[in-house]
Structure formats: structure tokens, C-alpha cells
Design a protein around this motif. Structure first.
Motif, PDB file in Angstrom:
ATOM      1  N   MET A  13       0.833  -1.196   0.000  1.00 38.15           N
ATOM      2  CA  MET A  13       0.000   0.000   0.000  1.00 38.15           C
ATOM      3  C   MET A  13       0.875   1.257   0.000  1.00 38.15           C
ATOM      4  SD  MET A  13      -2.867   1.257   2.726  1.00 38.15           S
ATOM      5  CE  MET A  13      -1.632   1.515   3.968  1.00 38.15           C
TER       6      MET A  13
ATOM      7  N   ALA B 122      -5.519   0.967  -1.227  1.00 38.40           N
ATOM      8  CA  ALA B 122      -5.609   0.329   0.085  1.00 38.40           C
ATOM      9  C   ALA B 122      -6.364  -0.991  -0.020  1.00 38.40           C
ATOM     10  CB  ALA B 122      -6.285   1.263   1.086  1.00 38.40           C
TER      11      ALA B 122
ATOM     12  N   TRP C 246      -9.852   1.000   4.516  1.00 36.95           N
ATOM     13  CA  TRP C 246      -9.606   2.410   4.230  1.00 36.95           C
ATOM     14  C   TRP C 246     -10.643   3.242   4.942  1.00 36.95           C
ATOM     15  CZ3 TRP C 246     -11.969   6.699   2.259  1.00 36.95           C
ATOM     16  CH2 TRP C 246     -11.130   7.742   1.834  1.00 36.95           C
TER      17      TRP C 246
END
Length: 155
Positions: A41, A85, A92
């Protein structure tokens, strides 16, 4: 006779099983099987920031505090961070994504502070009027209720 009873028993069990599966699916109660890959990420989020930076170059820096000038770019940035994400199996917003987004905010919007409003009391004449009107109305209503309750035989 016994044969019919045995046929009916699996139906309620089957209905309960189907109901349980549907409830789990609709409630989003699936367990997350993959762990959050934070390094992936953090590797992908800068691409979102780079794209947002390129889009913000199209906007005059004096208009960076006017959200209507860049709302579409910011929306794309937000969707990008959420997508990255989720691709990394992370929820998220998470603390790492929030830190990245905060960095973008500091970079582009640090000068966009709102002006503080200084509140002042109204002039004394207005203040006294605003206080006395409800007090007088309350006294008048209490007097009216007491007077009417004593004269209930007429009403």
C-alpha cells in the motif's frame, strides 16, 4: 404417515441454512482472509499523490483554497487511495493512508486556514430587550394559566 414427517424435517433445516448464508452475505460478515500488505500500500499510494500533484498544477496556486476549483481532482485522489488500500487488502482509511493524505494536505493546503470570527455581545439595549421579552412572556403565561385555573367554572 411417518414418511411425510421425515420429508418435512429437512425443509426447515434447509431454510435456516439458506437464511444463515444470506444473512452472512448481506451483513458483510465475511472474514477477511488476507492480511493487510502495508508495504504494498505504501508503495502504491505515492502514484495517487503524483497524479493529484499533476492535476493541481493545472489550478492556479491562488485558487488552491477554493474547493470548487479542484474538487474533481481531489475526488479522484481519494478514490485512488481507497482503491490502492483495498488492493493491498487493507481497510480504508487506515492510519498509514491517513498519514499519506495528511502529508498531501500539508503540502497543498497549509495556507488555507479559515479566518477566525471574533464574536461580540450585542449592544446593551438589544441584549436587555432579548432577555426581558421571554421573561415577560413567561410571567404573562403563568398569570394567565393561574387565572384560568381559578375560573374553570366559567370555561
Amino acid at each position: 404417515m411417518e414418511e411425510q414427517g421425515s420429508r418435512r424435517r429437512p425443509l426447515p433445516v434447509l431454510l435456516l441454512w439458506v437464511n444463515g448464508l444470506m444473512t452472512l452475505g448481506f451483513a458483510g460478515a465475511r472474514q477477511q482472509t488476507e492480511l493487510c500488505n502495508e508495504s504494498l500500500m505504501l508503495e502504491k499510494l505515492p502514484a495517487c499523490g503524483k497524479f493529484f500533484e499533476e492535476m493541481m498544477k493545472k489550478v492556479d496556486s491562488k485558487k488552491w483554497c477554493n474547493l470548487t476549483e479542484f474538487i474533481m481532482y481531489y475526488d479522484n485522489f481519494t478514490q485512488c487511495t481507497e482503491r490502492e488500500a483495498n488492493n493491498a487488502s487493507c481497510f480504508w482509511p487506515n492510519p498509514l493512508a491517513e498519514g499519506f493524505i495528511t502529508g498531501i494536505h500539508k503540502r497543498f493546503f497549509s495556507n488555507c486556514t479559515s479566518e477566525k470570527v471574533h464574536w461580540e455581545d450585542p449592544p446593551d439595549e438589544i441584549l436587555i430587550t432579548l432577555i426581558l421579552i421571554p421573561v415577560m412572556l413567561t410571567c404573562a403565561m403563568i398569570t394567565l394559566v393561574v387565572w384560568c385555573s381559578k375560573r374553570s367554572d366559567i370555561l
